[in-house]
Scaffold this motif. Sequence first.
Motif, short mmCIF file in Angstrom:
data_model
loop_
_atom_site.label_atom_id
_atom_site.label_comp_id
_atom_site.label_asym_id
_atom_site.label_seq_id
_atom_site.Cartn_x
_atom_site.Cartn_y
_atom_site.Cartn_z
N SER A 75 0.83 -1.19 0.00
CA SER A 75 0.00 0.00 0.00
C SER A 75 0.87 1.25 0.00
O SER A 75 1.97 1.25 0.58
CB SER A 75 -0.92 0.02 1.22
N THR A 76 0.37 2.29 -0.64
CA THR A 76 1.04 3.58 -0.66
C THR A 76 0.08 4.65 -0.17
O THR A 76 -1.04 4.75 -0.65
CB THR A 76 1.50 3.94 -2.08
N LEU A 77 0.54 5.43 0.81
CA LEU A 77 -0.20 6.59 1.30
C LEU A 77 0.45 7.82 0.70
O LEU A 77 1.65 8.02 0.84
CB LEU A 77 -0.16 6.65 2.82
N THR A 78 -0.34 8.62 0.00
CA THR A 78 0.17 9.83 -0.64
C THR A 78 -0.42 11.05 0.03
O THR A 78 -1.63 11.12 0.27
CB THR A 78 -0.18 9.84 -2.14
N ILE A 79 0.45 12.00 0.33
CA ILE A 79 0.01 13.28 0.87
C ILE A 79 0.44 14.34 -0.12
O ILE A 79 1.64 14.50 -0.39
CB ILE A 79 0.60 13.58 2.25
N GLN A 80 -0.51 15.05 -0.67
CA GLN A 80 -0.21 16.10 -1.65
C GLN A 80 -0.12 17.45 -0.95
O GLN A 80 -0.80 17.69 0.06
CB GLN A 80 -1.30 16.14 -2.73
N ARG A 81 0.73 18.30 -1.48
CA ARG A 81 0.85 19.68 -0.98
C ARG A 81 0.94 19.67 0.55
O ARG A 81 0.13 20.26 1.25
CB ARG A 81 -0.35 20.51 -1.44
N THR A 82 1.98 19.00 1.05
CA THR A 82 2.11 18.82 2.49
C THR A 82 2.09 20.13 3.25
O THR A 82 2.58 21.17 2.77
CB THR A 82 3.41 18.07 2.83
N GLN A 83 1.53 20.06 4.45
CA GLN A 83 1.47 21.18 5.37
C GLN A 83 2.24 20.81 6.64
O GLN A 83 2.44 19.63 6.92
CB GLN A 83 0.01 21.51 5.72
N GLN A 84 2.63 21.80 7.40
CA GLN A 84 3.39 21.53 8.62
C GLN A 84 2.60 20.66 9.60
O GLN A 84 3.18 19.84 10.31
CB GLN A 84 3.82 22.84 9.28
N GLU A 85 1.29 20.82 9.62
CA GLU A 85 0.48 20.02 10.54
C GLU A 85 0.40 18.55 10.13
O GLU A 85 -0.14 17.72 10.87
CB GLU A 85 -0.94 20.59 10.67
N ASP A 86 0.93 18.22 8.94
CA ASP A 86 0.98 16.82 8.53
C ASP A 86 2.14 16.08 9.20
O ASP A 86 2.22 14.84 9.11
CB ASP A 86 1.14 16.70 7.00
N SER A 87 3.03 16.81 9.84
CA SER A 87 4.17 16.18 10.52
C SER A 87 3.66 15.24 11.60
O SER A 87 2.90 15.64 12.48
CB SER A 87 5.07 17.25 11.14
N ALA A 88 4.08 14.00 11.51
CA ALA A 88 3.62 12.96 12.44
C ALA A 88 4.32 11.67 12.07
O ALA A 88 5.08 11.60 11.11
CB ALA A 88 2.10 12.78 12.34
N VAL A 89 4.04 10.63 12.87
CA VAL A 89 4.46 9.28 12.50
C VAL A 89 3.26 8.60 11.83
O VAL A 89 2.16 8.60 12.39
CB VAL A 89 4.91 8.48 13.73
N TYR A 90 3.49 8.04 10.66
CA TYR A 90 2.44 7.34 9.93
C TYR A 90 2.69 5.85 10.08
O TYR A 90 3.73 5.33 9.67
CB TYR A 90 2.42 7.78 8.47
N LEU A 91 1.73 5.19 10.70
CA LEU A 91 1.85 3.78 11.00
C LEU A 91 0.94 2.95 10.12
O LEU A 91 -0.21 3.33 9.87
CB LEU A 91 1.48 3.51 12.47
N CYS A 92 1.45 1.84 9.69
CA CYS A 92 0.68 0.89 8.90
C CYS A 92 0.52 -0.38 9.74
O CYS A 92 1.43 -0.74 10.52
CB CYS A 92 1.43 0.58 7.61
N ALA A 93 -0.61 -1.03 9.61
CA ALA A 93 -0.85 -2.29 10.32
C ALA A 93 -1.56 -3.26 9.39
O ALA A 93 -2.31 -2.83 8.50
CB ALA A 93 -1.68 -2.06 11.58
N SER A 94 -1.32 -4.54 9.59
CA SER A 94 -2.05 -5.53 8.80
C SER A 94 -2.66 -6.58 9.73
O SER A 94 -2.24 -6.73 10.88
CB SER A 94 -1.15 -6.19 7.75
#
Lengths: 110, 113
Positions: free
Chosen positions: B75-94
Motif C-alpha cells: 500500500s502507498t499513502l500519498t500526501i499532496q501539498r504537504t502542510q506543517q500540521e501533517d508532521s507525524a508518525v504514519y503507522l501501517c498495520a495488517s
Amino acid sequence: GQQVMQIPQYQHVQEGEDFTTYCNSSTTLSNIQWYKQRPGGHPVFLIQLVKSGEVKKQKRLTFQFGEAKKNSSLHITATQTTDVGTYFCAVGQGAQKLVFGQGTRLTINP
Amino acid sequence: GAGVSQSPSNKVTEKGKDVELRCDPISGHTALYWYRQSLGQGLEFLIYFQGNSAPDKSGLPSDRFSAERTGGSVSTLTIQRTQQEDSAVYLCASRAAGQETQYFGPGTRLLVL
C-alpha cells in the motif's frame, strides 16, 4: 462512532510500585484489545478480551473485562523499568476497524 | 518478511511538496490499515483496506490524503501539498482474515518544514 476513554493520561511510579490503566465506554463492547508502545517504537499487541468478566494474566500483567463489557483495566504488579511505555486500549468499530484510546504513558523512577 | 515493513523510516520535506509512504504488510494478511500518530498523542485512524472491497476512507483528514493498495498487498499513502500540521508518525498495520489482532510496522516519521 465508538469512543473509548482511557485514564489516566500519564502515570509516574517508583520501580516496584503497581500501575493500573482504565478504559471506559458508554456502550457495550464486543471485545477490547490492549497494546504497548515503547518510546520511539510502534504499538505491539498484548491481549484481547472477549468474555464478560474475563481476567487474563501475562506474568506481572493482569487484564480485566468488566461484567457489563463497558470497561477494562490493565494492572501491572511491581513495575520494572522495562514496563516503560504507552499502553493503549482499542475497541472494534464497524467491520474490523479499531478505535484506540488516547493511551496512558507510564514512566518509572528506578 | 516476518513483519510489517514501512519505507522510508524518516522523511523530511518542504511545505507544499508531495510525499509517498509505503507499507508492505505481512504476507497473506488481507486487511491493511493506516494510522497517524502526532507527537505524544494516540493513534488516529486514516484508512482501511479489506481484500477487494472498497476501502474505508472515513479517517482521511482532507482530500490531500489518498491511499492505494495494489494487488491486495503493498500500500502507498500519498500526501499532496504537504502542510506543517501533517508532521507525524504514519503507522501501517495488517491483520489476517478472521483474526482481530493488528500487527504494526515501525512507522514513517514525516517532518514538513
